[in-house]
Design a protein around this motif. Sequence first.
Motif, mmCIF file in Angstrom:
data_model
loop_
_atom_site.group_PDB
_atom_site.id
_atom_site.type_symbol
_atom_site.label_atom_id
_atom_site.label_comp_id
_atom_site.label_asym_id
_atom_site.label_seq_id
_atom_site.Cartn_x
_atom_site.Cartn_y
_atom_site.Cartn_z
ATOM 1 N N LEU A 53 25.158 26.128 -42.589
ATOM 2 C CA LEU A 53 23.984 26.326 -41.736
ATOM 3 C C LEU A 53 24.372 26.953 -40.398
ATOM 4 N N ALA A 54 25.465 26.487 -39.818
ATOM 5 C CA ALA A 54 25.909 27.038 -38.535
ATOM 6 C C ALA A 54 26.255 28.510 -38.664
ATOM 7 N N ARG A 55 26.940 28.865 -39.741
ATOM 8 C CA ARG A 55 27.302 30.270 -39.953
ATOM 9 C C ARG A 55 26.071 31.126 -40.209
ATOM 10 N N ALA A 56 25.119 30.615 -40.972
ATOM 11 C CA ALA A 56 23.888 31.367 -41.229
ATOM 12 C C ALA A 56 23.052 31.499 -39.954
ATOM 13 N N ALA A 57 23.051 30.466 -39.136
ATOM 14 C CA ALA A 57 22.243 30.469 -37.917
ATOM 15 C C ALA A 57 22.801 31.401 -36.848
ATOM 16 N N GLU A 58 24.098 31.637 -36.855
ATOM 17 C CA GLU A 58 24.676 32.456 -35.789
ATOM 18 C C GLU A 58 24.211 33.907 -35.837
ATOM 19 N N ARG A 59 23.667 34.336 -36.942
ATOM 20 C CA ARG A 59 23.165 35.702 -37.063
ATOM 21 C C ARG A 59 21.681 35.806 -36.717
ATOM 22 N N ARG A 60 21.096 34.745 -36.267
ATOM 23 C CA ARG A 60 19.658 34.704 -35.979
ATOM 24 C C ARG A 60 19.413 34.785 -34.462
ATOM 25 N N PRO A 61 18.185 35.107 -34.092
ATOM 26 C CA PRO A 61 17.822 35.057 -32.670
ATOM 27 C C PRO A 61 17.942 33.624 -32.137
ATOM 28 N N PRO A 62 18.051 33.466 -30.813
ATOM 29 C CA PRO A 62 18.289 32.125 -30.241
ATOM 30 C C PRO A 62 17.322 31.037 -30.703
ATOM 31 N N LYS A 63 16.025 31.337 -30.752
ATOM 32 C CA LYS A 63 15.057 30.304 -31.180
ATOM 33 C C LYS A 63 15.292 29.893 -32.629
ATOM 34 N N ALA A 64 15.535 30.860 -33.477
ATOM 35 C CA ALA A 64 15.786 30.564 -34.887
ATOM 36 C C ALA A 64 17.110 29.825 -35.040
ATOM 37 N N PHE A 65 18.100 30.179 -34.234
ATOM 38 C CA PHE A 65 19.392 29.490 -34.261
ATOM 39 C C PHE A 65 19.214 28.010 -33.963
ATOM 40 N N VAL A 66 18.518 27.719 -32.877
ATOM 41 C CA VAL A 66 18.307 26.320 -32.495
ATOM 42 C C VAL A 66 17.505 25.586 -33.565
ATOM 43 N N ALA A 67 16.488 26.234 -34.093
ATOM 44 C CA ALA A 67 15.670 25.600 -35.136
ATOM 45 C C ALA A 67 16.505 25.302 -36.374
ATOM 46 N N MET A 68 17.353 26.246 -36.775
ATOM 47 C CA MET A 68 18.184 26.022 -37.969
ATOM 48 C C MET A 68 19.202 24.914 -37.743
ATOM 49 N N GLY A 71 17.161 21.534 -36.946
ATOM 50 C CA GLY A 71 16.429 21.154 -38.161
ATOM 51 C C GLY A 71 17.380 20.760 -39.279
ATOM 52 N N GLY A 72 18.470 21.514 -39.404
ATOM 53 C CA GLY A 72 19.474 21.184 -40.403
ATOM 54 C C GLY A 72 20.129 19.846 -40.130
ATOM 55 N N MET A 73 20.378 19.569 -38.839
ATOM 56 C CA MET A 73 20.986 18.286 -38.475
ATOM 57 C C MET A 73 20.041 17.133 -38.815
ATOM 58 N N LEU A 74 18.783 17.299 -38.496
ATOM 59 C CA LEU A 74 17.799 16.259 -38.805
ATOM 60 C C LEU A 74 17.688 16.042 -40.312
ATOM 61 N N ALA A 75 17.633 17.130 -41.064
ATOM 62 C CA ALA A 75 17.531 17.014 -42.523
ATOM 63 C C ALA A 75 18.780 16.365 -43.114
#
Length: 127
Positions: A53-68, A71-75
């Motif tokens: 998830l961290a690797r996938a999120a690093e390619r996203r815009p900041p808001k999407a990064f934080v959400a991933m 959200g991934g941590m919560l899940a």
Amino acid sequence: MTPARFALVVLGLLALTLPAALVACRSLGGAAQGAIALGAGLAVLNTVVAYGLARAAERRPPKAFVAMVLGGMLARMACLLAAVVVAIRGLGVPQVPLVLALLGYYVPLLVFELTVLQRRPAGTETR
């Protein structure tokens, strides 16, 4: 490090350490050894998913990064809690060996995951 390679390294660490942990705890009996294996497996699965998830999120815009990431941590926390509750309440897995193994693998694997993520130069992509 790619998520696949990270998973192989983490599984290698599990393969090196779990047999020793099971031998060291053989006097506790088979149920405790099963709980230890389950706890270690849950920690490994959690770590591999977190890294992916961290690797996938690093390619996203900041808001999407934080959400991933959040959200991934919560899940992942909810799934781990559900797995532990089902194992202890539903399957009768011994709780102390399960929780100690889960935490005993989770903490060092978290340190390893963060170390690997931190050592990557910013903006680099590996295949």
